[in-house]
Write a protein that holds these residues in place. Structure first.
Motif, PDB file in Angstrom:
ATOM      1  N   VAL A  38      11.564   3.726   1.657  1.00  0.00           N
ATOM      2  CA  VAL A  38      12.912   3.153   1.739  1.00  0.00           C
ATOM      3  C   VAL A  38      13.166   2.589   3.134  1.00  0.00           C
ATOM      4  CG1 VAL A  38      15.377   3.707   1.741  1.00  0.00           C
ATOM      5  CG2 VAL A  38      13.913   4.559  -0.085  1.00  0.00           C
ATOM      6  N   GLY A  39      12.793   3.350   4.166  1.00  0.00           N
ATOM      7  CA  GLY A  39      13.009   2.891   5.536  1.00  0.00           C
ATOM      8  C   GLY A  39      12.288   1.597   5.838  1.00  0.00           C
ATOM      9  N   PHE A  40      11.029   1.513   5.430  1.00  0.00           N
ATOM     10  CA  PHE A  40      10.268   0.293   5.700  1.00  0.00           C
ATOM     11  C   PHE A  40      10.789  -0.878   4.867  1.00  0.00           C
ATOM     12  CE2 PHE A  40       6.653  -2.600   5.442  1.00  0.00           C
ATOM     13  CZ  PHE A  40       6.334  -2.715   6.790  1.00  0.00           C
ATOM     14  N   SER A  41      11.172  -0.607   3.609  1.00  0.00           N
ATOM     15  CA  SER A  41      11.689  -1.674   2.744  1.00  0.00           C
ATOM     16  C   SER A  41      12.991  -2.245   3.281  1.00  0.00           C
ATOM     17  CB  SER A  41      11.898  -1.139   1.318  1.00  0.00           C
ATOM     18  OG  SER A  41      10.673  -0.774   0.741  1.00  0.00           O
TER      19      SER A  41
ATOM     20  N   ALA B 116      15.771  -6.673   5.840  1.00  0.00           N
ATOM     21  CA  ALA B 116      16.643  -7.102   6.941  1.00  0.00           C
ATOM     22  C   ALA B 116      16.054  -8.267   7.718  1.00  0.00           C
ATOM     23  CB  ALA B 116      16.907  -5.935   7.889  1.00  0.00           C
ATOM     24  N   ALA B 117      14.764  -8.546   7.513  1.00  0.00           N
ATOM     25  CA  ALA B 117      14.107  -9.637   8.247  1.00  0.00           C
ATOM     26  C   ALA B 117      14.790 -10.992   8.058  1.00  0.00           C
ATOM     27  CB  ALA B 117      12.630  -9.714   7.848  1.00  0.00           C
ATOM     28  N   PRO B 118      15.259 -11.348   6.838  1.00  0.00           N
ATOM     29  CA  PRO B 118      15.918 -12.654   6.669  1.00  0.00           C
ATOM     30  C   PRO B 118      17.210 -12.826   7.454  1.00  0.00           C
ATOM     31  CG  PRO B 118      15.210 -11.777   4.546  1.00  0.00           C
ATOM     32  CD  PRO B 118      15.047 -10.687   5.544  1.00  0.00           C
ATOM     33  N   LEU B 119      17.718 -11.757   8.068  1.00  0.00           N
ATOM     34  CA  LEU B 119      18.946 -11.896   8.853  1.00  0.00           C
ATOM     35  C   LEU B 119      18.766 -12.903   9.983  1.00  0.00           C
ATOM     36  CD1 LEU B 119      20.131  -8.173   9.099  1.00  0.00           C
ATOM     37  CD2 LEU B 119      21.165 -10.004   7.741  1.00  0.00           C
ATOM     38  N   SER B 120      17.568 -12.932  10.573  1.00  0.00           N
ATOM     39  CA  SER B 120      17.302 -13.884  11.655  1.00  0.00           C
ATOM     40  C   SER B 120      17.325 -15.317  11.127  1.00  0.00           C
ATOM     41  CB  SER B 120      15.948 -13.585  12.301  1.00  0.00           C
ATOM     42  OG  SER B 120      14.904 -13.669  11.348  1.00  0.00           O
TER      43      SER B 120
ATOM     44  N   ILE C  32      19.229  -2.530  -3.549  1.00  0.00           N
ATOM     45  CA  ILE C  32      20.656  -2.852  -3.458  1.00  0.00           C
ATOM     46  C   ILE C  32      20.889  -3.781  -2.272  1.00  0.00           C
ATOM     47  CG2 ILE C  32      22.955  -1.912  -3.034  1.00  0.00           C
ATOM     48  CD1 ILE C  32      22.082   0.636  -4.449  1.00  0.00           C
ATOM     49  N   MET C  33      20.303  -3.405  -1.148  1.00  0.00           N
ATOM     50  CA  MET C  33      20.410  -4.238   0.052  1.00  0.00           C
ATOM     51  C   MET C  33      19.720  -5.578  -0.153  1.00  0.00           C
ATOM     52  SD  MET C  33      19.218  -3.315   3.940  1.00  0.00           S
ATOM     53  CE  MET C  33      19.522  -4.455   5.292  1.00  0.00           C
ATOM     54  N   GLY C  34      18.552  -5.559  -0.820  1.00  0.00           N
ATOM     55  CA  GLY C  34      17.823  -6.801  -1.070  1.00  0.00           C
ATOM     56  C   GLY C  34      18.615  -7.774  -1.924  1.00  0.00           C
TER      57      GLY C  34
ATOM     58  N   THR D 200       0.831  -1.211   0.000  1.00  0.00           N
ATOM     59  CA  THR D 200       0.000   0.000   0.000  1.00  0.00           C
ATOM     60  C   THR D 200       0.864   1.260   0.000  1.00  0.00           C
ATOM     61  OG1 THR D 200      -0.159  -0.173   2.419  1.00  0.00           O
ATOM     62  CG2 THR D 200      -1.968  -1.092   1.124  1.00  0.00           C
ATOM     63  N   LEU D 201       1.994   1.225   0.706  1.00  0.00           N
ATOM     64  CA  LEU D 201       2.906   2.371   0.703  1.00  0.00           C
ATOM     65  C   LEU D 201       3.435   2.658  -0.697  1.00  0.00           C
ATOM     66  CD1 LEU D 201       5.215   2.197   3.880  1.00  0.00           C
ATOM     67  CD2 LEU D 201       3.576   3.974   3.268  1.00  0.00           C
ATOM     68  N   TRP D 202       3.860   1.610  -1.400  1.00  0.00           N
ATOM     69  CA  TRP D 202       4.432   1.803  -2.734  1.00  0.00           C
ATOM     70  C   TRP D 202       3.376   2.250  -3.737  1.00  0.00           C
ATOM     71  CZ3 TRP D 202       9.206   2.794  -3.615  1.00  0.00           C
ATOM     72  CH2 TRP D 202      10.208   2.263  -2.801  1.00  0.00           C
TER      73      TRP D 202
END
Length: 273
Positions: free
Chosen positions: A137-140, A145-149, A195-197, A54-56
């Motif tokens: 960008v902040g929410f994305s 970063a969620a897969p880090l766990s 880029i981070m993704g 919804t944000l995008w």
């Protein structure tokens, strides 16, 4: 003209790959429907994905026609994620259902409404795209970063059971495609989080290859642990005879033919019978 064609190509590819990613949880919900239970699954990933979509959509609506392909895929994503959430709430227990509804209300309704009010009332039209782009960008980044766990679990357990390679692959391809789409339309806010993704997706696949074929070191079967020889002691007789003395146990020696290791009684005082 060539740039527009490139952007359109990457946009179409991004729509196709992202559609596949949105369908990734289908086996999970087939299992939930069959068992009529959510088991240990959580609703947060689907609620977060709905909020992100919804944000995008709202961000893409601020752009002058260049955000059409962002709107199409995220509209489809909203529809799919809404179905997931409805199924989750249907088969969840009371505690999980209430928790999901609370997060849904706070994040997707109150949170999204607050963002709209801030952007529409407190920002100028010229700055609205920047403010909203920064929020997206902040929410994305948080979502990526969620897969880090999960990666931490893989490293700790040395098992890739909870990190399917196909999902990591499509997430990486999706991030790379949208990265090039953002570069093609010169949109910093679309390109930056991807880029981070793309980086994290590549790390996930590398971890998968490493731990998929990881084998724990084998112990040498020839070296068997030394065990204490078994001695049979008649505890009934031992308890019925009050003996004041010390007991010495001589274990069996290798190669001995006689029955050694019997309990010797060295009586230091008189035996009272």
């Amino acid at each position: 003209m060539a740039l527009n064609v490139l952007a359109f190509t990457f946009g179409i590819m991004g729509n196709i790959i992202s559609f596949i990613v949105f369908l990734a949880p289908v086996p999970t919900f087939v299992r939930i429907c069959k068992k009529k239970s959510i088991e240990g699954f959580q609703s947060l990933p689907y609620v977060s994905a709905l909020f992100s979509a919804t944000l995008w959509i709202y961000y893409a609506m601020q752009k002058d026609g260049s955000g059409l392909l962002l709107i199409t895929i995220n509209a489809v994503g909203c529809f799919i994620e809404t179905i997931y959430i409805i199924l989750f709430i249907t088969y969840a227990n009371k505690k999980a259902r209430i928790s999901t509804l609370k997060v849904l209300g706070l994040l997707n309704f109150l949170g999204f409404a607050a963002i709209i009010l801030v952007c529409e009332l407190l920002t100028k039209a010229s700055n609205r795209e920047k403010v909203l782009g920064g929020i997206c960008v902040g929410f994305s980044v948080c979502v990526f970063a969620a897969p880090l766990s999960i990666m931490r679990v893989v490293i700790r357990t040395r098992s890739v059971e909870f990190m399917p390679f196909s999902l990591s692959l499509f997430l990486t391809l999706s991030a790379i495609t949208w990265l090039f789409y953002g570069l093609a339309i010169k949109d910093f806010y679309v390109a930056l989080p991807n880029i981070m993704g793309a980086f994290l997706g590549a790390v996930q696949m590398i971890l998968y290859v490493i731990y998929k074929y990881y084998k724990a070191p084998k112990t040498d079967d020839t070296e068997k642990p030394k065990t204490v020889p078994d001695h049979s002691i008649d505890m009934v007789k031992l308890a019925s005879t009050p003996v004041s003395g010390e007991l010495t146990v001589h274990p069996q020696t290798r190669g001995g033919d006689d029955l050694e290791g019997q309990v010797e009684k060295k009586v230091s005082n008189q035996i009272q019978t």
